[in-house]
Scaffold this motif. Structure first.
Motif, short mmCIF file in Angstrom:
data_model
loop_
_atom_site.label_atom_id
_atom_site.label_comp_id
_atom_site.label_asym_id
_atom_site.label_seq_id
_atom_site.Cartn_x
_atom_site.Cartn_y
_atom_site.Cartn_z
N ASP A 111 0.96 -1.23 0.00
CA ASP A 111 -0.08 0.19 -0.05
C ASP A 111 0.72 1.22 0.10
OD1 ASP A 111 -2.25 -1.56 0.17
OD2 ASP A 111 -2.28 -1.48 2.40
N GLU A 112 1.98 1.14 0.77
CA GLU A 112 2.79 2.42 0.75
C GLU A 112 3.68 2.49 -0.33
OE1 GLU A 112 4.40 5.72 2.62
OE2 GLU A 112 2.78 4.39 3.46
N LEU A 113 3.96 1.43 -1.12
CA LEU A 113 4.83 1.61 -2.42
C LEU A 113 3.69 2.30 -3.26
CD1 LEU A 113 6.78 -1.59 -2.52
CD2 LEU A 113 7.43 0.68 -2.05
N VAL A 114 2.36 1.97 -3.56
CA VAL A 114 1.37 2.14 -4.53
C VAL A 114 1.11 3.81 -4.22
CG1 VAL A 114 -0.88 2.19 -5.01
CG2 VAL A 114 0.19 0.21 -4.71
N ARG A 115 1.09 4.07 -2.88
CA ARG A 115 0.98 5.65 -2.56
C ARG A 115 2.22 6.48 -3.07
NH1 ARG A 115 2.00 9.40 1.29
NH2 ARG A 115 3.50 7.82 2.48
N LEU A 116 3.26 6.01 -2.97
CA LEU A 116 4.31 6.68 -3.32
C LEU A 116 4.62 6.72 -4.80
CD1 LEU A 116 7.42 5.26 -0.87
CD2 LEU A 116 6.46 7.65 -0.89
N GLY A 123 3.86 13.99 -9.73
CA GLY A 123 4.85 14.99 -9.56
C GLY A 123 4.82 15.77 -8.04
N ASP A 124 4.37 15.30 -7.24
CA ASP A 124 4.52 15.65 -5.99
C ASP A 124 5.78 15.50 -5.19
OD1 ASP A 124 1.98 16.72 -5.92
OD2 ASP A 124 0.84 14.79 -5.31
N ILE A 125 6.28 14.28 -5.65
CA ILE A 125 7.68 13.93 -5.06
C ILE A 125 8.61 13.72 -6.23
CG2 ILE A 125 7.04 12.92 -2.95
CD1 ILE A 125 7.42 10.30 -3.77
N SER A 126 9.83 13.95 -6.21
CA SER A 126 10.76 13.81 -7.29
C SER A 126 11.34 12.30 -7.18
CB SER A 126 12.16 14.66 -7.08
OG SER A 126 12.71 14.30 -5.80
N TYR A 130 11.48 9.50 -4.19
CA TYR A 130 10.71 8.18 -4.54
C TYR A 130 11.65 7.10 -4.18
CZ TYR A 130 8.56 4.36 -6.68
OH TYR A 130 8.08 3.12 -6.93
N GLN A 131 12.83 7.28 -4.77
CA GLN A 131 13.78 6.02 -4.57
C GLN A 131 14.35 5.81 -2.96
OE1 GLN A 131 14.56 3.67 -6.52
NE2 GLN A 131 13.39 4.55 -8.10
N ARG A 132 14.44 6.96 -2.13
CA ARG A 132 14.73 7.18 -0.93
C ARG A 132 13.53 6.59 -0.02
NH1 ARG A 132 15.58 12.69 0.58
NH2 ARG A 132 16.92 12.68 -0.95
N ALA A 133 12.42 7.05 -0.38
CA ALA A 133 11.09 6.46 0.36
C ALA A 133 10.84 4.95 0.14
CB ALA A 133 10.01 7.37 -0.09
N THR A 135 13.20 2.74 -0.75
CA THR A 135 14.37 1.91 0.15
C THR A 135 13.82 1.83 1.44
OG1 THR A 135 15.89 2.85 -1.37
CG2 THR A 135 16.72 1.88 0.56
N ARG A 136 13.50 2.95 2.25
CA ARG A 136 12.88 3.01 3.60
C ARG A 136 11.96 1.93 3.90
NH1 ARG A 136 11.34 8.57 4.97
NH2 ARG A 136 9.72 7.70 3.59
N VAL A 137 11.03 1.79 2.60
CA VAL A 137 9.73 1.12 2.80
C VAL A 137 10.30 -0.38 2.92
CG1 VAL A 137 7.60 0.31 1.83
CG2 VAL A 137 7.95 2.74 2.27
N LEU A 138 10.95 -0.61 1.93
CA LEU A 138 11.46 -2.00 1.69
C LEU A 138 12.49 -2.58 2.64
CD1 LEU A 138 11.78 -1.99 -2.25
CD2 LEU A 138 9.96 -3.09 -0.81
N THR A 139 13.03 -1.92 3.47
CA THR A 139 14.14 -2.37 4.53
C THR A 139 13.37 -2.55 6.01
OG1 THR A 139 14.90 -0.24 4.82
CG2 THR A 139 16.16 -1.57 3.41
#
Length: 139
Positions: A111-116, A123-126, A130-133, A135-139
């Motif tokens: 759900d978090e990945l879909v939201r990101l 275009g709300d985040i670069s 996106y990659q940083r978030a 990585t944080r969700v997957l770890t």
């Protein structure tokens, strides 16, 4: 003398006698249930004053048949509306209790990945955010 010559009474037939006894018993139970429902409605009504409650109660208890019929004619529609409001209130209280007890459903990583992804797509985040978030969700 011929027994069949005269009119036949219902008590001459035991099965019919049982039927009439059961009919009167169930009508009596039905009337008692109606009286209890009317008395409960009298005391549940917030708009009725104390004197009004006392008057209706005495009328229904002293003259039960007449009191019940007059009450149903005078206040029967409101009685149904009060019942409906009480049912709706209990339903809402139950639903609020279930929501409170169950709590909010936890978000899964999917759900978090879909939201990101939606945020990046709009275009709300670069891409870097996106990659940083991600990585944080997957770890």
């Amino acid at each position: 003398m011929n027994e069949l010559a005269g009119p036949v009474a219902a008590t001459d037939y035991p099965l019919l006698n049982i039927f009439w006894t059961m009919l009167w018993f169930f009508l009596w139970v039905l009337f008692l249930m109606l009286l209890f429902r009317i008395i409960a409605d009298i005391f549940r009504d917030d708009r009725l004053s104390g004197w009004g409650k006392a008057g209706w109660s005495i009328f229904v208890i002293v003259l039960p048949f007449l009191g019940a019929f007059v009450y149903l004619i005078a206040r029967g529609r409101d009685m149904g509306e009060r019942d409906l409001r009480a049912i709706q209130k209990r339903d809402e209280q139950f639903r609020a209790y279930v929501r409170e007890t169950a709590g909010a459903p936890e978000q899964t990583s999917t759900d978090e990945l879909v939201r990101l992804a939606e945020l990046r797509k709009h275009g709300d985040i670069s891409e870097v955010e996106y990659q940083r978030a991600k990585t944080r969700v997957l770890t």
